[in-house]
Design a protein around this motif. Structure first.
Motif, PDB file in Angstrom:
ATOM      1  N   ARG A  38      40.425  38.944  44.004  1.00 61.85           N
ATOM      2  CA  ARG A  38      39.126  38.433  43.566  1.00 61.85           C
ATOM      3  C   ARG A  38      38.660  39.134  42.288  1.00 61.85           C
ATOM      4  NH1 ARG A  38      36.289  34.090  44.568  1.00 61.85           N
ATOM      5  NH2 ARG A  38      34.338  35.099  45.181  1.00 61.85           N
ATOM      6  N   VAL A  64      34.494  40.487  49.581  1.00 60.92           N
ATOM      7  CA  VAL A  64      35.173  39.356  48.941  1.00 60.92           C
ATOM      8  C   VAL A  64      34.260  38.710  47.906  1.00 60.92           C
ATOM      9  CG1 VAL A  64      36.232  37.106  49.349  1.00 60.92           C
ATOM     10  CG2 VAL A  64      36.576  38.953  50.999  1.00 60.92           C
ATOM     11  N   CYS A 108      44.744  35.221  45.398  1.00 59.54           N
ATOM     12  CA  CYS A 108      43.836  35.150  46.553  1.00 59.54           C
ATOM     13  C   CYS A 108      44.472  34.365  47.694  1.00 59.54           C
ATOM     14  CB  CYS A 108      42.518  34.486  46.144  1.00 59.54           C
ATOM     15  SG  CYS A 108      41.448  35.494  45.088  1.00 59.54           S
ATOM     16  N   LEU A 134      43.103  40.837  49.092  1.00 52.25           N
ATOM     17  CA  LEU A 134      42.232  39.717  48.752  1.00 52.25           C
ATOM     18  C   LEU A 134      41.124  40.174  47.811  1.00 52.25           C
ATOM     19  CD1 LEU A 134      41.296  36.804  49.073  1.00 52.25           C
ATOM     20  CD2 LEU A 134      40.106  37.460  51.165  1.00 52.25           C
TER      21      LEU A 134
END
Length: 472
Positions: free
Chosen positions: A107, A52, A94, A103
């Motif tokens: 990002r 992430v 997100c 996710l």
């Protein structure tokens, strides 16, 4: 006439750029505290959430070399507006993500916008504000950015605790809408003649950075395709070497190799890359240590980063007198070792440790780490001439984001490896995994002192270099 009076005609634009800098710096730091909550919601291990962070930092690093050319080609207003819209859309994506893969993809989209906010804003300031007022303007713009690391972890922890992790991204939506309208009215539409873009060089450089970072991150995962990962790693290194050879013969490379004939720049850039491997991993590791190993609630874990930032801001005041007295080489060699030792000392933290001792430990790390950043960056840029300053600063910015990506990937890989070996369910094995991870990244950071030992013992810091690197 005071700086405030001379900058008055440019204040609306400067406030806009300052807000963009703050938004980007806030997003860079707010995510780390929320990783354990994200992991629980997405059904992942909190010790394997580094993708992430890596996805955003790597995307920013990859696109920085193209941002200046794109701004010259399409205009600062259009590109700045696109950057805000893409960043805001990425933030919404997100918040709506239902899996780790989506996710991470969101990002990346967010990073596409974030990669253009600061470079395009800085370019607009450079071309709008008179030369004699540029330093005052950049100081005005970058001071809000210093608040991002101070507010981000605490705000992220508080939002996670009172609402959910989705709100760390949703708070960008009203800021993005306001920023888009402000950009249409306040951002000047500046353009410049552009040379042919070095597409071949950019392709080699981008592929090399992505391949190396992705392979380092993937080696930490539970994947049977280790052979393919090794091939990707070697291919990435080969692409970086190919770029070096390409730049040696290209008429207008992205980053001319003449930069590396300036010894202070060469030592500074390479030292930045390796010493930041540890520094880049610490903001990722510390919130995980506090929440996963020590059982701190998210809000308290975020507030524990405040001593780090405050001590770091205070230590910047002693950089100039230290360098003037002892020289860059001595300051950086000694402080790099101290920074590595401060990182390794986190391996001594155990459950039940007194809060005051933790605060002292965090503050000591923040002080030496911030001193390291300022000294490294002033060393890197101090001897660049006017024609080299733009390319040199862009390369330094790219290296810093790449080092952050590699640092998080390395820290995540070490943490995953140590936790897998010991088993990550019981408290003691988790503490042991963090202990050895901190020791390893501390050792890597301390080893980079050998790079700074190669610089001459120069003592003078040009004032303009100190001011332009203060945000780092």
């Amino acid at each position: 006439m005071t700086d405030s009076e001379t900058l008055r005609p440019y204040k609306p634009m400067l406030w806009l750029v300052a807000a963009a800098v703050f938004m980007q710096m806030l997003d860079t730091t707010i995510v780390n505290t929320a990783l354990p909550s994200m992991a629980a919601d997405l059904g992942q291990s909190p010790l394997r959430m580094q993708a992430v962070v890596v996805a955003y930092a790597l995307t920013v690093a990859t696109l920085i070399p193209a941002s200046g050319w794109l701004a010259d080609r399409f205009g600062t207003r259009r590109l700045f507006l696109i950057a805000i819209v893409v960043f805001t859309a990425g933030s919404l994506a997100c918040a709506l993500a239902q899996s780790l893969d989506t996710l991470v993809a969101a990002r990346v989209l967010q990073g596409v916008g974030g990669s253009m906010l600061l470079p395009v804003g800085r370019l607009a300031v450079l071309r709008s504000v008179p030369r004699q007022d540029f330093l005052a303007a950049m100081t005005f713009v970058t001071v809000p950015g210093l608040m991002g690391p101070l507010i981000g972890p605490s705000l992220g922890g508080w939002l996670v605790q009172v609402a959910s992790w989705h709100w760390i991204f949703l708070i960008n939506l009203p800021l993005g809408v306001l920023g888009a309208f402000a950009a249409l009215r306040l951002m000047p539409d500046l353009r410049a003649p552009v040379a042919r873009f070095d597409g071949v060089g950019y392709g080699l450089l981008a592929f090399g950075m992505i391949a190396v970072s992705v392979s380092v991150d993937a080696l930490a995962g539970e994947t049977p395709r280790r052979g393919a990962i090794v091939v990707l790693l070697v291919s990435g290194l080969a692409a970086l070497v190919a770029y070096w050879l390409h730049a040696a013969r290209a008429k207008a490379p992205l980053f001319p190799l003449a930069l590396f004939r300036v010894r202070t720049y060469a030592v500074g850039v390479i030292g930045n890359l390796f010493s930041r491997l540890g520094s880049g991993g610490m903001p990722y590791l510390i919130p995980l240590l506090l929440q996963v190993a020590l059982g701190y609630p998210p809000a308290q874990a975020g507030m524990m980063m405040i001593p780090v930032v405050l001590a770091g801001m205070s230590s910047k005041r002693i950089v100039v007198p230290l360098v003037h007295r002892f020289g860059y080489r001595n300051v950086l060699v000694v402080n790099t070792v101290l920074t590595g030792a401060a990182m390794a000392s986190f391996g001594l933290i155990v459950p039940g440790q007194p809060l005051w001792l933790l605060i002292v430990q965090f503050a000591c790390f923040g002080a030496v780490n911030s001193l390291q950043f300022t000294a490294m960056n002033t060393l890197t840029l101090r001897d660049l001439g006017g024609e080299q300053a733009s390319a040199g600063n862009s390369l330094l910015s790219m290296v810093m984001m790449l080092a952050m990506s590699l640092g998080v990937a390395t820290a995540g890989g070490l943490l995953a490896a140590f936790s897998t070996d010991a088993g990550a369910d019981a408290a003691e094995p988790v503490v042991a995994a963090f202990r050895w991870t901190f020791i390893c990244i501390g050792a890597v950071t301390a080893a980079s002192a050998a790079i700074f030992a190669q610089v001459g013992n120069t003592r003078r810091i040009p004032d303009q270099v100190v001011e332009t690197t203060e945000q780092r």
